[in-house]
Design a protein around this motif. Structure first.
Motif, short mmCIF file in Angstrom:
data_model
loop_
_atom_site.label_atom_id
_atom_site.label_comp_id
_atom_site.label_asym_id
_atom_site.label_seq_id
_atom_site.Cartn_x
_atom_site.Cartn_y
_atom_site.Cartn_z
N LEU A 1 -36.98 -35.13 -24.33
CA LEU A 1 -36.27 -33.89 -24.04
C LEU A 1 -34.82 -33.94 -24.54
O LEU A 1 -34.30 -32.95 -25.07
N ILE A 2 -34.19 -35.09 -24.37
CA ILE A 2 -32.81 -35.24 -24.85
C ILE A 2 -32.76 -35.05 -26.36
O ILE A 2 -31.89 -34.33 -26.88
N VAL A 3 -33.69 -35.68 -27.07
CA VAL A 3 -33.71 -35.57 -28.53
C VAL A 3 -34.02 -34.15 -28.97
O VAL A 3 -33.37 -33.61 -29.88
N VAL A 4 -35.01 -33.53 -28.32
CA VAL A 4 -35.36 -32.15 -28.66
C VAL A 4 -34.15 -31.23 -28.48
O VAL A 4 -33.85 -30.38 -29.34
N GLY A 5 -33.45 -31.39 -27.36
CA GLY A 5 -32.26 -30.57 -27.13
C GLY A 5 -31.20 -30.79 -28.18
O GLY A 5 -30.58 -29.83 -28.67
N ALA A 6 -30.99 -32.05 -28.57
CA ALA A 6 -29.99 -32.35 -29.60
C ALA A 6 -30.38 -31.73 -30.93
O ALA A 6 -29.53 -31.17 -31.64
N VAL A 7 -31.67 -31.82 -31.28
CA VAL A 7 -32.14 -31.24 -32.55
C VAL A 7 -31.96 -29.72 -32.53
O VAL A 7 -31.51 -29.13 -33.52
N ILE A 8 -32.31 -29.08 -31.42
CA ILE A 8 -32.15 -27.63 -31.31
C ILE A 8 -30.68 -27.24 -31.51
O ILE A 8 -30.37 -26.30 -32.25
N ALA A 9 -29.79 -27.98 -30.86
CA ALA A 9 -28.36 -27.66 -30.95
C ALA A 9 -27.83 -27.88 -32.36
O ALA A 9 -27.09 -27.05 -32.90
N VAL A 10 -28.21 -28.99 -32.98
CA VAL A 10 -27.71 -29.31 -34.33
C VAL A 10 -28.23 -28.29 -35.34
O VAL A 10 -27.47 -27.79 -36.19
N ARG A 11 -29.51 -27.96 -35.27
CA ARG A 11 -30.06 -26.98 -36.20
C ARG A 11 -29.41 -25.61 -36.02
O ARG A 11 -29.20 -24.88 -36.99
N ALA A 12 -29.12 -25.27 -34.77
CA ALA A 12 -28.44 -23.99 -34.52
C ALA A 12 -27.05 -24.01 -35.13
O ALA A 12 -26.62 -23.04 -35.77
N ALA A 13 -26.32 -25.12 -34.93
CA ALA A 13 -24.96 -25.22 -35.48
C ALA A 13 -24.98 -25.16 -37.01
O ALA A 13 -24.04 -24.65 -37.63
N GLN A 14 -26.06 -25.66 -37.62
CA GLN A 14 -26.19 -25.60 -39.07
C GLN A 14 -26.66 -24.24 -39.57
O GLN A 14 -26.75 -24.01 -40.77
N ARG A 15 -26.98 -23.35 -38.65
CA ARG A 15 -27.45 -21.98 -38.96
C ARG A 15 -28.72 -21.98 -39.80
O ARG A 15 -28.92 -21.10 -40.64
N ARG A 16 -29.59 -22.94 -39.54
CA ARG A 16 -30.83 -23.02 -40.29
C ARG A 16 -31.76 -21.85 -39.99
O ARG A 16 -32.64 -21.52 -40.79
N PHE A 17 -31.58 -21.22 -38.85
CA PHE A 17 -32.43 -20.08 -38.47
C PHE A 17 -32.27 -18.91 -39.44
O PHE A 17 -33.18 -18.08 -39.55
N LEU A 18 -31.13 -18.84 -40.14
CA LEU A 18 -30.92 -17.73 -41.07
C LEU A 18 -31.89 -17.76 -42.24
O LEU A 18 -32.14 -16.73 -42.87
N ARG A 19 -32.47 -18.93 -42.53
CA ARG A 19 -33.44 -19.03 -43.61
C ARG A 19 -34.70 -18.23 -43.29
O ARG A 19 -35.44 -17.84 -44.21
N LYS A 20 -34.95 -17.99 -42.01
CA LYS A 20 -36.16 -17.28 -41.60
C LYS A 20 -35.90 -15.79 -41.35
O LYS A 20 -36.81 -15.06 -40.96
#
Length: 275
Positions: free
Chosen positions: A165-184
């Motif tokens: 859960l800790i890792v999943v949360g960190a990945v979610i936060a990092v990907r959000a900060a990188q704005r990777r969601f804009l690719r979709k």
């Protein structure tokens, strides 16, 4: 014969487009349903931060808020239908390789999301039917942790779950900060101001969501270390723990506002995400 073959291909193409449009429709309904839940959970967390902490800041609390409104039962059934749409859309993403799910890891994650949203849909439908659903997140988390700790190597399994859960949360936060969601997202259909607002809500919301996941993981890990299921916390207790830090209620205000923004980002995804 050539004309018949051409007509057959045309019907096949039309049928495929109809299926794709239907799948996109249920997916967009799912993002709308997800948005409603996150906006309400964030709103309830904000009330806790400002001293009105009577309601649970979790999915059960959100359902209670909807049920208390006029036509609440009908709205709950609509929410359940939207969540069912999300489960179906994620399930198809897992079963049929596409632009977003060519890798085995992505398909496995979508399968997990499909199961999760099916469970949430079932809980929402149960609540709408009057059975009260599956209880609040805090008691469910403690019960789950207690059952796992009883298993052989249960302490290690609980610790692994907490770390995951800790890792999943960190990945979610990092990907959000990188704005990777804009690719979709279909950013070309957005005006400059809308694109900025969508990006800001996606970043703030994703970081807040990741923080909640990681914090919940820390409590599960503590439950394993202490061999105490009472140390595990659901979403409500996890959010309240932000209120008890050195930063006081302001950290909870920031996280809660982020969850509201993630709900708004979900609404934007319902309109502009490529499905």
């Amino acid at each position: 014969m050539a004309s018949q073959s051409h007509t057959g291909r045309g019907w096949t193409g039309a049928s495929r487009r109809s299926r794709e449009q239907a799948l996109a429709t249920v997916g967009r309904a799912g993002f709308m349903a997800r948005g409603v839940i996150y906006v309400l959970v964030g709103y309830l967390a904000l009330r806790i931060a400002f001293g009105d902490g009577g309601d649970q800041a979790d999915r059960q609390g959100a359902l209670q808020q909807i049920a208390s409104r006029p036509f609440g039962t009908a709205l709950l059934w609509l929410l359940a239908a939207g969540l069912a749409g999300m489960a179906v859309w994620r399930g198809v993403q897992a079963a049929v390789p596409g632009a977003e799910s060519r890798k085995a890891g992505s398909r496995l994650m979508n399968a997990g999301r499909a199961v999760f949203y099916a469970f949430v849909c079932w809980g929402t439908a149960a609540y709408a039917a009057g059975s009260g659903g599956s209880g609040n997140s805090d008691s469910s988390s403690k019960d789950w942790t207690a059952n796992v700790l009883k298993l052989p190597a249960g302490r290690w399994l609980t610790g692994v779950a907490g770390c995951a859960l800790i890792v999943v949360g960190a990945v979610i936060a990092v990907r959000a900060a990188q704005r990777r969601f804009l690719r979709k997202m279909e950013t070309g259909r957005m005006g400059p101001k809308v694109r900025t607002a969508v990006a800001a809500s996606g970043v703030a919301g994703g970081v807040a969501r990741g923080a909640v996941y990681s914090a919940a993981g820390v409590f599960v890990l503590l439950a394993a270390i202490r061999y105490d299921p009472g140390s595990a916390k659901g979403m409500d207790d996890t959010l309240r723990s932000f209120d008890r830090t050195a930063a006081g209620p302001w950290l909870l205000v920031v996280v809660a506002a982020g969850l509201v923004l993630y709900g708004c980002f979900s609404f934007a995804s319902a309109r502009w995400r490529r499905l």
